[in-house]
Design a protein around this motif. Structure first.
Motif, PDB file in Angstrom:
ATOM      1  N   VAL A 182       0.818  -1.220   0.000  1.00 49.12           N
ATOM      2  CA  VAL A 182       0.000   0.000   0.000  1.00 49.12           C
ATOM      3  C   VAL A 182       0.851   1.269   0.000  1.00 49.12           C
ATOM      4  O   VAL A 182       0.592   2.188  -0.789  1.00 49.12           O
ATOM      5  CB  VAL A 182      -0.987  -0.006   1.192  1.00 49.12           C
ATOM      6  CG1 VAL A 182      -1.692   1.348   1.305  1.00 49.12           C
ATOM      7  CG2 VAL A 182      -2.016  -1.122   1.010  1.00 49.12           C
ATOM      8  N   PRO A 183       1.881   1.396   0.868  1.00 57.05           N
ATOM      9  CA  PRO A 183       2.695   2.616   0.828  1.00 57.05           C
ATOM     10  C   PRO A 183       3.322   2.880  -0.537  1.00 57.05           C
ATOM     11  O   PRO A 183       3.378   4.029  -0.991  1.00 57.05           O
ATOM     12  CB  PRO A 183       3.769   2.347   1.896  1.00 57.05           C
ATOM     13  CG  PRO A 183       3.125   1.403   2.835  1.00 57.05           C
ATOM     14  CD  PRO A 183       2.285   0.507   1.971  1.00 57.05           C
ATOM     15  N   SER A 184       3.801   1.819  -1.194  1.00 58.25           N
ATOM     16  CA  SER A 184       4.409   2.008  -2.507  1.00 58.25           C
ATOM     17  C   SER A 184       3.384   2.475  -3.530  1.00 58.25           C
ATOM     18  O   SER A 184       3.693   3.277  -4.415  1.00 58.25           O
ATOM     19  CB  SER A 184       5.068   0.705  -2.976  1.00 58.25           C
ATOM     20  OG  SER A 184       4.102  -0.321  -3.143  1.00 58.25           O
ATOM     21  N   ARG A 185       2.145   1.991  -3.403  1.00 56.48           N
ATOM     22  CA  ARG A 185       1.086   2.421  -4.314  1.00 56.48           C
ATOM     23  C   ARG A 185       0.692   3.866  -4.079  1.00 56.48           C
ATOM     24  O   ARG A 185       0.265   4.572  -4.994  1.00 56.48           O
ATOM     25  CB  ARG A 185      -0.141   1.515  -4.154  1.00 56.48           C
ATOM     26  CG  ARG A 185       0.071   0.073  -4.583  1.00 56.48           C
ATOM     27  CD  ARG A 185       0.340  -0.022  -6.066  1.00 56.48           C
ATOM     28  NE  ARG A 185       0.517  -1.412  -6.488  1.00 56.48           N
ATOM     29  CZ  ARG A 185       0.781  -1.769  -7.751  1.00 56.48           C
ATOM     30  NH1 ARG A 185       0.927  -0.842  -8.672  1.00 56.48           N
ATOM     31  NH2 ARG A 185       0.930  -3.045  -8.049  1.00 56.48           N
ATOM     32  N   LEU A 186       0.845   4.320  -2.849  1.00 59.17           N
ATOM     33  CA  LEU A 186       0.486   5.695  -2.500  1.00 59.17           C
ATOM     34  C   LEU A 186       1.641   6.662  -2.706  1.00 59.17           C
ATOM     35  O   LEU A 186       1.513   7.860  -2.426  1.00 59.17           O
ATOM     36  CB  LEU A 186       0.015   5.753  -1.038  1.00 59.17           C
ATOM     37  CG  LEU A 186      -1.259   4.971  -0.705  1.00 59.17           C
ATOM     38  CD1 LEU A 186      -1.572   5.081   0.773  1.00 59.17           C
ATOM     39  CD2 LEU A 186      -2.440   5.495  -1.531  1.00 59.17           C
ATOM     40  N   GLY A 187       2.764   6.149  -3.177  1.00 60.13           N
ATOM     41  CA  GLY A 187       3.914   7.006  -3.423  1.00 60.13           C
ATOM     42  C   GLY A 187       4.750   7.266  -2.186  1.00 60.13           C
ATOM     43  O   GLY A 187       5.648   8.118  -2.218  1.00 60.13           O
ATOM     44  N   ALA A 188       4.479   6.554  -1.087  1.00 58.63           N
ATOM     45  CA  ALA A 188       5.249   6.732   0.133  1.00 58.63           C
ATOM     46  C   ALA A 188       6.457   5.804   0.118  1.00 58.63           C
ATOM     47  O   ALA A 188       6.516   4.834  -0.630  1.00 58.63           O
ATOM     48  CB  ALA A 188       4.378   6.449   1.357  1.00 58.63           C
ATOM     49  N   GLN A 189       7.432   6.099   0.964  1.00 58.39           N
ATOM     50  CA  GLN A 189       8.623   5.266   1.053  1.00 58.39           C
ATOM     51  C   GLN A 189       8.283   3.933   1.691  1.00 58.39           C
ATOM     52  O   GLN A 189       7.491   3.854   2.619  1.00 58.39           O
ATOM     53  CB  GLN A 189       9.691   5.996   1.876  1.00 58.39           C
ATOM     54  CG  GLN A 189      10.997   5.228   2.016  1.00 58.39           C
ATOM     55  CD  GLN A 189      12.102   6.057   2.630  1.00 58.39           C
ATOM     56  OE1 GLN A 189      12.667   6.920   1.983  1.00 58.39           O
ATOM     57  NE2 GLN A 189      12.402   5.806   3.888  1.00 58.39           N
TER      58      GLN A 189
END
Length: 234
Positions: free
Chosen positions: A22-29
């Motif tokens: 999920v973080p990678s999909r949201l552009g988070a590290q």
């Protein structure tokens, strides 16, 4: 008991999904990268134990619920498991603190990626973090800690599976499997060696980026041109 096993597996997948995908999909590290943008062994360890233990608790609770038990959380968590979590969490906090100190005191010698350009292979978490050999040579203290952690995780999963198979119904689950004191001592020594291995400060400039470059790439907040209201003469 099939319900408990499936609930355990699904819970583990959901936790991994929320923590990594999920973080990678949201552009988070990624949760596995530290403040330097590098893959972190201490973060991996905390994630592994979180996935194994939290998903096991969830699976056992759902199994008891499916079996019609009113007290779905009517099982215990052994002191050994709590001690294990304390060691893993404490080690992660201390490791992060050491990294912060070194990133601030010797940023030209610490390997890091420019913000927004994080790359690197997953196994870089086992390599040196400072000096000319950063990202090139395997750090022995990290390697032993990684091997022992994976070994203990596999042993605990096998022990949990055996414990669940030994009961006929979810209602017979009295608590999470414990850890022997020998394994806890082994884990503590492993983490102590891992933390001590972070104290030396190798000289040299890492290839592929330093903490100085990462700090320079940090977005700077906009400051108002006139923070104090201008006083006009009467």
């Amino acid at each position: 008991m099939a319900t408990t096993f499936w609930a355990w597996i699904v819970s583990a997948l959901v936790i991994v999904l929320l923590a990594v995908v999920v973080p990678s999909r949201l552009g988070a590290q990624s949760v596995l990268r530290d403040a330097r943008g590098r893959y972190s062994l201490s973060r991996l360890q905390m994630l592994l134990w979180t996935v194994v233990l939290l998903s096991l608790v969830s699976g056992m609770a759902f199994g008891r619920f499916a079996a019609g038990q009113v007290d779905v959380a009517g099982f215990t968590i052994p002191a050994q498991v709590l001690t294990l979590l304390s060691i893993a969490t404490g080690s992660g906090v201390v490791a992060a603190a050491i990294k912060v100190v070194k990133s601030n005191t010797r940023p030209d010698n610490v390997a890091a990626y420019v913000r927004g350009e994080e790359r690197g292979r997953f196994m870089e978490m086992l390599t040196a973090e400072e000096g000319a050999s950063a990202g090139k040579s395997i750090d022995l203290s990290k390697f032993q800690n990684f091997v022992i952690t994976v070994l203990l995780v596999l042993i605990y999963v096998a022990q949990a599976v055996a414990a669940l198979r030994a009961v006929d119904t979810p209602a017979g689950i009295g608590g999470l499997p414990g850890f022997s004191d020998t394994f806890l001592v082994l884990l503590a020594i492993s983490h102590a060696g891992y933390l001590l291995g972070k104290i030396p400060s190798p000289a040299g400039t890492p290839e592929g980026g330093t903490m100085s470059a990462r700090l320079a790439s940090e977005p700077v907040g906009t400051v108002a041109a006139n923070p104090v209201p201008e006083v006009l003469p009467a």
